[in-house]
Design a protein around this motif. Structure first.
Motif, PDB file in Angstrom:
ATOM      1  N   ASP A   5       0.537  -1.236   0.107  1.00  0.00           N
ATOM      2  CA  ASP A   5       0.021  -0.046   0.227  1.00  0.00           C
ATOM      3  C   ASP A   5       0.965   1.287   0.018  1.00  0.00           C
ATOM      4  O   ASP A   5       0.533   2.183  -0.666  1.00  0.00           O
TER       5      ASP A   5
ATOM      6  N   LYS B 180      -5.756   2.663  -8.448  1.00  0.00           N
ATOM      7  CA  LYS B 180      -6.492   1.480  -7.622  1.00  0.00           C
ATOM      8  C   LYS B 180      -6.222  -0.107  -8.235  1.00  0.00           C
ATOM      9  O   LYS B 180      -5.738  -0.840  -7.599  1.00  0.00           O
ATOM     10  N   ARG B 181      -6.453  -0.196  -9.485  1.00  0.00           N
ATOM     11  CA  ARG B 181      -6.165  -1.307  -9.879  1.00  0.00           C
ATOM     12  C   ARG B 181      -4.895  -1.894 -10.351  1.00  0.00           C
ATOM     13  O   ARG B 181      -4.479  -2.836  -9.944  1.00  0.00           O
TER      14      ARG B 181
ATOM     15  N   ASN C  46      -3.957  -3.202  -6.970  1.00  0.00           N
ATOM     16  CA  ASN C  46      -4.681  -4.340  -6.534  1.00  0.00           C
ATOM     17  C   ASN C  46      -3.720  -5.567  -7.237  1.00  0.00           C
ATOM     18  O   ASN C  46      -3.553  -6.594  -6.740  1.00  0.00           O
TER      19      ASN C  46
END
Length: 204
Positions: free
Chosen positions: A108, A189-190, A193
């Motif tokens: 993160d 965001k992707r 992930n």
């Protein structure tokens, strides 16, 4: 007399604070312009964005190379500060029996830092300063710190497997983030992930 001395000290403190605020705004304006697509903004463009004159800009930075270097160094220092933050106590305690929680924090943080550095890496400034010997030395120290921290998180079976360790380190690198964001066109965001899933798969 004491009142006069106190007033003089207060004035001096005020000037220092204003000087620092102006410097920070100049660097912020440089970042805004790079984000907007100006890979190497001019003094006039930066001054206009910062709401100052070019004369004021050059009072804070004697030339554009000094300004650009300060921008690069500030960006790198901010990134290092985030990635070197201690892990939250509650996560450390929860991770005593499961190191994947700590690794998730690393994923993160790196995603956030790399996204903040994206405009810098997309600019011509990065290519210029990465060839500087002192800058390369600083980068190397940062790499060693990040590798050491990763070794401290990963279980022995993982970090002693040199191929596996290098694969995990590569997935957590700025180059992998750039590939996901720029070459593959993924959203932040992707892309984050993808990194988490890739690390989880490699680590399992």
């Amino acid at each position: 007399m004491n009142t006069q001395m106190s007033s003089t000290a207060s004035d001096a403190d005020g000037r220092i604070a204003r000087t620092q605020a102006t410097r920070l705004e100049i660097l912020a304006a440089t970042r805004r312009l790079i984000l907007s697509g100006e890979s190497e903004p001019t003094a006039k463009e930066i001054a206009l964005s910062a709401g100052i004159t070019t004369r004021t800009l050059f009072r804070h930075f004697p030339d554009m190379n000094t300004l650009y270097r300060s921008f690069v160094e500030a960006a790198e220092a901010g990134a290092t500060q985030v990635m070197d933050e201690p892990f939250p106590q509650d996560i450390q305690e929860a991770a005593q029996g499961g190191w994947l929680e700590l690794l998730a924090v690393v994923c993160d943080r790196r995603a956030r830092v790399y996204e903040s550095l994206l405009p810098l890496y997309a600019s011509t400034l990065w290519g210029r300063y990465r060839e500087d010997a002192a800058f390369r030395a600083s980068q190397h120290r940062g790499i060693l710190r990040r590798r050491k921290r990763l070794e401290q998180i990963l279980p022995k079976r993982v970090y002693e497997d040199s191929v596996l360790f290098e694969a995990i380190y590569a997935v957590l690198s700025i180059d992998y983030w750039l590939s996901l964001r720029r070459d593959q066109g993924l959203s932040p965001k992707r892309a984050a992930n993808v990194i988490r899933r890739a690390v989880e798969k490699l680590s399992s």
